[in-house]
Design an enzyme around this catalytic site. Structure first.
Site, short mmCIF file in Angstrom:
data_model
loop_
_atom_site.label_atom_id
_atom_site.label_comp_id
_atom_site.label_asym_id
_atom_site.label_seq_id
_atom_site.Cartn_x
_atom_site.Cartn_y
_atom_site.Cartn_z
CE LYS A 22 5.06 59.23 75.10
NZ LYS A 22 5.31 60.55 75.68
CG ASN A 23 6.83 61.75 72.35
OD1 ASN A 23 5.88 61.71 73.15
ND2 ASN A 23 8.09 61.53 72.73
NE ARG A 99 7.22 68.78 81.26
CZ ARG A 99 7.42 69.70 82.19
NH1 ARG A 99 7.18 69.46 83.43
NH2 ARG A 99 7.89 70.89 81.85
CB CYS A 123 9.20 66.70 84.82
SG CYS A 123 9.27 65.28 83.75
NE ARG A 128 10.23 67.34 79.98
CZ ARG A 128 9.39 66.42 79.54
NH1 ARG A 128 8.93 65.51 80.36
NH2 ARG A 128 9.00 66.40 78.28
N PRO A 129 11.27 73.57 81.96
CG PRO A 129 12.78 75.32 81.69
CD PRO A 129 12.70 73.84 81.91
CG ASP A 131 12.23 79.16 79.36
OD1 ASP A 131 12.05 77.93 79.30
OD2 ASP A 131 13.34 79.68 79.19
CG LEU A 132 12.98 77.90 75.30
CD1 LEU A 132 13.77 76.74 74.73
CD2 LEU A 132 13.74 79.21 75.08
CG ASP A 313 12.36 60.30 74.54
OD1 ASP A 313 12.66 60.82 75.63
OD2 ASP A 313 11.49 60.77 73.79
CB ILE A 335 18.20 66.17 76.31
CG1 ILE A 335 18.88 65.74 75.00
CG2 ILE A 335 16.91 66.96 76.04
CD1 ILE A 335 19.15 66.81 74.00
NE ARG A 405 2.57 59.55 80.90
CZ ARG A 405 3.16 60.67 81.25
NH1 ARG A 405 3.80 60.76 82.38
NH2 ARG A 405 3.11 61.73 80.46
C1 EPZ Z 1 9.80 66.04 73.89
O1 EPZ Z 1 9.66 66.71 75.14
C2 EPZ Z 1 9.31 64.63 74.11
N1 EPZ Z 1 7.90 64.68 74.50
C3 EPZ Z 1 10.17 63.94 75.16
O2 EPZ Z 1 9.73 62.60 75.30
C4 EPZ Z 1 11.63 63.96 74.69
O3 EPZ Z 1 12.44 63.40 75.69
C5 EPZ Z 1 12.06 65.39 74.40
O4 EPZ Z 1 11.16 66.01 73.45
C6 EPZ Z 1 13.47 65.50 73.84
O5 EPZ Z 1 13.56 64.75 72.66
C7 EPZ Z 1 6.95 64.83 73.58
O6 EPZ Z 1 7.22 64.93 72.39
C8 EPZ Z 1 5.55 64.80 74.03
P1 EPZ Z 1 12.19 69.68 74.70
P2 EPZ Z 1 9.77 68.29 75.21
O7 EPZ Z 1 11.38 70.93 74.79
O8 EPZ Z 1 9.22 68.90 73.99
C9 EPZ Z 1 14.57 72.51 77.75
C10 EPZ Z 1 8.98 60.69 76.45
O9 EPZ Z 1 9.49 59.88 77.26
N2 EPZ Z 1 13.47 73.48 77.58
O10 EPZ Z 1 12.79 69.33 73.39
O11 EPZ Z 1 9.22 68.71 76.53
C11 EPZ Z 1 14.13 71.24 78.46
O12 EPZ Z 1 14.10 71.41 79.86
C12 EPZ Z 1 9.22 62.18 76.56
O13 EPZ Z 1 8.22 60.34 75.54
C13 EPZ Z 1 13.58 74.73 78.16
O14 EPZ Z 1 14.59 75.07 78.82
O15 EPZ Z 1 11.35 68.46 75.26
C14 EPZ Z 1 15.15 70.24 77.97
O16 EPZ Z 1 16.31 70.35 78.73
C15 EPZ Z 1 10.04 62.55 77.77
N3 EPZ Z 1 12.55 75.63 78.00
C16 EPZ Z 1 15.44 70.70 76.53
O17 EPZ Z 1 14.96 72.05 76.47
C17 EPZ Z 1 11.43 75.33 77.27
O18 EPZ Z 1 10.53 76.18 77.15
C18 EPZ Z 1 14.72 69.90 75.44
O19 EPZ Z 1 13.34 69.75 75.79
C19 EPZ Z 1 11.33 74.05 76.67
C20 EPZ Z 1 12.38 73.16 76.84
#
Ligand code: EPZ
Length: 426
Positions: A22-23, A99, A123, A128-129, A131-132, A313, A335, A405
């Site tokens: 999926k991801n 998201r 969420c 999960r902001p 901003d990055l 995950d 995370i 999902r």
């Molecule tokens: C991806 O989410 C996955 N989703 C998530 O899977 C997975 O848990 C996550 O990566 C971590 O491996 C998809 O690939 C569609 P991140 P993502 O940006 O990209 C913080 C599932 O169940 N952050 O790597 O949203 C954030 O809050 C889902 O399939 C910021 O602060 O995760 C988190 O603490 C759930 N600012 C950390 O970074 C930002 O702009 C890592 O999140 C972006 C992220």
């Protein structure tokens, strides 16, 4: 609303085909926006999130031709053509549901000069902001403003390569930046990039479309912008989270199952963990074989971390396994700040878990007891399925839409290997 009923206690035996990830599928689908020519994706899992992404792409003017797989193991085939974009807005209605919709921001702004994407909002697993994602697009020359809950990203004259260093590892921000950078002018360097296999898969697809990318699989990705991308065909990589979930299912229920169509390197940190808890796992010609005899699993500690660390995950599923293990295990979630929502449900099934800040302390019990339970997110739901496989009596899992999902034909795959599981439609 559908629910799933499980009668625990049956060992698993046979073969489970692993679906496309999926991801990986979601960002790959968004990548079709980068070209006027068709992007053909194969091994696409049939999941609610994939349908949501296709709906969103449809709203942007993408034509989609879907051919489902004929068997449980065969993924579907999507031909996605973004010849003429008719819109650049991703509505609140779709982004709040999924998201990953935010991943259209980068491709839209570099292809069309404009993107208006709803801010995802809260969420179940954490703040999960985004901003990055936005800082990176700004570094590439886009103007970002926030208006009535929407982010408007504009770059009428296109984007320009830049050096971007992420303060923390983010899968989504790396993907959005990579997709924007492939059509930006000049060179982009992404430092502290995520190394998840899904990034590598996206990068390889973009290269097949004509992008110039090096450093995939490392934390420094370098992109030389090109002026356009062309048609390509790409097979979605196997789902490492589904692979790990079914490996843990065998670990908790006992038995011997071959997980076909998957690869060991995708679940690097999970293999030593399985061995530590007393589960045999070995590579076969077709995937991985997982085996646990009657002996109770042994407790082990886990800290979630970005790839190649132990995946967040799989944290909930590993915790389900530890609830029946011999000894006490400490599971630390690094995370997401609120990813223990499965704990109160596992407690209802007789688990012994205490939470101290970001750590769950799990003391294994001899046997869980079936109960009606409810889940708040996708991976939490799958942990309850695993607990149900090992519990005495019946477990009823409500809110099955979370499972739909991200797990393709879950009850069919598990019942084929002997689990007493069925979906009940209300
Ligand atoms: C991806 O989410 C996955 N989703 C998530 O899977 C997975 O848990 C996550 O990566 C971590 O491996 C998809 O690939 C569609 P991140 P993502 O940006 O990209 C913080 C599932 O169940 N952050 O790597 O949203 C954030 O809050 C889902 O399939 C910021 O602060 O995760 C988190 O603490 C759930 N600012 C950390 O970074 C930002 O702009 C890592 O999140 C972006 C992220």
């Amino acid at each position: 609303m559908d629910r799933i009923s499980i009668r625990g206690g049956a060992p698993l035996k046979g073969e489970i085909p692993i679906s496309g990830a999926k991801n990986a599928a979601l960002p790959l689908m968004a990548a079709c926006l980068l070209s006027e020519e068709p992007l053909t994706l194969t091994n696409v899992p049939k999941l609610a999130d994939v349908v949501s992404m296709a709906d969103l792409l449809g709203q942007l003017g993408v034509s989609a031709d879907w051919r489902p797989g004929r068997t449980v193991g065969e993924g579907g085939r999507y031909v996605l053509t973004a010849a003429h974009l008719t819109g650049t807005t991703a509505d609140y209605e779709i982004v709040r549901k999924m998201r990953a919709s935010f991943l259209v921001a980068g491709p839209l702004v570099v292809r069309a000069g404009h993107a208006k994407v709803s801010l995802p909002g809260g969420c179940a697993i954490g703040a999960r902001p985004v901003d990055l994602h936005l800082k990176a697009l700004e570094a590439l020359g886009a103007e970002v403003v926030l208006e009535e809950g929407y982010v408007i990203v504009a770059a009428p004259k296109g984007l320009k390569g830049a050096r971007i260093e992420f303060p923390i590892v983010s899968v989504g921000a790396t993907e959005n930046t990579l997709m924007a950078a492939v059509l930006a002018r000049g060179e982009t360097v992404i430092e502290n990039a995520a190394r998840e296999p899904e990034i590598d898969d996206l990068g390889r697809c973009l290269i097949a479309m004509g992008a110039k990318i090096s450093g995939l699989g490392t934390s420094r990705i370098i992109v030389q912008g090109v002026t356009s991308l062309h048609a390509a065909e790409h097979a979605v990589l196997p789902d490492r989270i589904e692979t790990g979930t079914y490996a843990f299912a065998v670990a908790i229920a006992g038995g011997e199952v071959e997980l076909t169509g998957t690869r060991a390197e995708l679940i690097g940190a999970v293999i030593p963990m399985l061995e530590k808890v007393g589960v045999e796992i070995k590579e076969t010609n077709r995937g991985l074989s997982v085996h646990r005899n009657g002996v109770r699993p042994i407790s082990a500690d886990a800290n979630t971390a970005p790839f190649p660390g132990f995946p967040t995950d799989l944290q909930a599923q590993f915790m389900a396994l530890m609830t029946t293990a011999d000894g006490t295990s400490r599971i630390r979630e690094t995370i997401f700040e609120n990813r223990f929502m499965h704990v109160p449900e596992l407690l209802r099934m007789g688990a012994d878990i205490r939470i101290e800040g970001d750590t769950a302390i799990v003391t294994g019990v001899e046997r869980l007891k079936g109960a009606p339970v409810m889940a708040t997110d996708l991976r939490a739901s799958s942990s309850l399925v695993l607990a149900g496989l090992a519990a005495e009596g019946e477990t009823i899992i409500n809110r099955v839409y979370h499972l739909d999902r991200g797990f393709e034909r879950l009850e069919e795959k598990l019942s084929r290997v002997g689990a007493q599981i069925e979906r009940q439609s209300a």
